[in-house]
Write a protein that holds these residues in place. Structure first.
Motif, PDB file in Angstrom:
ATOM      1  N   ARG A  37      49.924  53.764  51.339  1.00  7.80           N
ATOM      2  CA  ARG A  37      50.456  52.983  52.462  1.00  7.80           C
ATOM      3  C   ARG A  37      50.275  51.483  52.259  1.00  7.80           C
ATOM      4  N   GLY A  38      49.857  51.088  51.059  1.00  4.33           N
ATOM      5  CA  GLY A  38      49.730  49.673  50.742  1.00  4.33           C
ATOM      6  C   GLY A  38      48.480  49.047  51.332  1.00  4.33           C
ATOM      7  N   PRO A  39      48.482  47.718  51.460  1.00  5.18           N
ATOM      8  CA  PRO A  39      47.290  47.013  51.930  1.00  5.18           C
ATOM      9  C   PRO A  39      46.802  47.488  53.299  1.00  5.18           C
ATOM     10  N   ASP A  40      47.722  47.820  54.197  1.00  6.04           N
ATOM     11  CA  ASP A  40      47.304  48.292  55.523  1.00  6.04           C
ATOM     12  C   ASP A  40      46.582  49.637  55.430  1.00  6.04           C
ATOM     13  N   GLY A  41      47.041  50.497  54.542  1.00  2.00           N
ATOM     14  CA  GLY A  41      46.374  51.782  54.345  1.00  2.00           C
ATOM     15  C   GLY A  41      44.978  51.617  53.768  1.00  2.00           C
ATOM     16  N   VAL A  42      44.848  50.715  52.796  1.00  2.00           N
ATOM     17  CA  VAL A  42      43.532  50.466  52.196  1.00  2.00           C
ATOM     18  C   VAL A  42      42.606  49.823  53.230  1.00  2.00           C
ATOM     19  N   LEU A  43      43.154  48.946  54.065  1.00  2.65           N
ATOM     20  CA  LEU A  43      42.370  48.363  55.155  1.00  2.65           C
ATOM     21  C   LEU A  43      41.856  49.468  56.079  1.00  2.65           C
ATOM     22  N   GLN A  44      42.707  50.431  56.410  1.00  2.94           N
ATOM     23  CA  GLN A  44      42.288  51.548  57.264  1.00  2.94           C
ATOM     24  C   GLN A  44      41.189  52.380  56.597  1.00  2.94           C
ATOM     25  N   ALA A  48      37.511  52.963  58.058  1.00  2.00           N
ATOM     26  CA  ALA A  48      36.969  54.313  58.244  1.00  2.00           C
ATOM     27  C   ALA A  48      35.561  54.406  57.659  1.00  2.00           C
ATOM     28  N   TYR A  49      35.359  53.830  56.484  1.00  2.00           N
ATOM     29  CA  TYR A  49      34.010  53.814  55.893  1.00  2.00           C
ATOM     30  C   TYR A  49      33.066  52.939  56.716  1.00  2.00           C
ATOM     31  N   ALA A  57      29.959  57.052  57.194  1.00  5.36           N
ATOM     32  CA  ALA A  57      29.747  55.603  57.228  1.00  5.36           C
ATOM     33  C   ALA A  57      29.070  55.171  55.937  1.00  5.36           C
ATOM     34  N   ASN A  58      29.646  54.133  55.312  1.00  6.83           N
ATOM     35  CA  ASN A  58      29.113  53.645  54.041  1.00  6.83           C
ATOM     36  C   ASN A  58      29.528  52.182  53.901  1.00  6.83           C
ATOM     37  N   LYS A  59      28.563  51.281  54.108  1.00  6.52           N
ATOM     38  CA  LYS A  59      28.875  49.849  54.095  1.00  6.52           C
ATOM     39  C   LYS A  59      29.353  49.370  52.728  1.00  6.52           C
ATOM     40  N   PHE A  65      36.506  48.525  49.659  1.00  5.47           N
ATOM     41  CA  PHE A  65      37.909  48.634  50.023  1.00  5.47           C
ATOM     42  C   PHE A  65      38.411  47.443  50.828  1.00  5.47           C
ATOM     43  N   PHE A  66      37.528  46.707  51.487  1.00  4.75           N
ATOM     44  CA  PHE A  66      37.944  45.429  52.067  1.00  4.75           C
ATOM     45  C   PHE A  66      38.290  44.452  50.941  1.00  4.75           C
TER      46      PHE A  66
END
Length: 109
Positions: A37-44, A48-49, A57-59, A65-66
């Protein structure tokens, strides 16, 4: 037993039956589905992490991924990445940045 209890027990049986290779394959498939889904998908995926919603949860993974989404052009990812810097140790930041670079290279992004 409750329905929830049964579902948790079944999920644990499934996890116990999976090999490390199975888990890596599943993990990669999840990442790839977000990345499609591109940058928006990777942002999501990063969110989620960070938030532990749908993924553990994993900082460090969130930061990774940010970084990826930032590289792909997401301004929201830049803001979130910069906000997380103070919550991580330098070694965690370096590890996440290396993993982000490897992830981008592997996908030829």
């Amino acid at each position: 037993a409750t329905v929830k209890g049964q579902a948790v027990a079944e999920a644990q049986k499934l996890r116990d039956a999976l090999t490390q290779a199975d888990l890596l394959t599943a993990h990669t498939a999840v990442e790839d589905s977000y990345a499609a889904r591109g940058p928006d998908g990777v942002l999501q995926l990063a969110q989620a992490y960070r938030d532990g919603k749908g993924l553990p949860a994993n900082k460090v993974e969130a930061f990774r991924f940010f970084v990826v989404a930032s590289f792909m052009g997401s301004e929201d990812a830049v803001t979130a990445r910069d906000a997380m810097v103070t919550t991580l140790q330098p070694a965690q930041i370096a590890s996440a940045q290396r993993a982000a670079a490897e992830w981008l290279r592997a996908r030829k992004i």
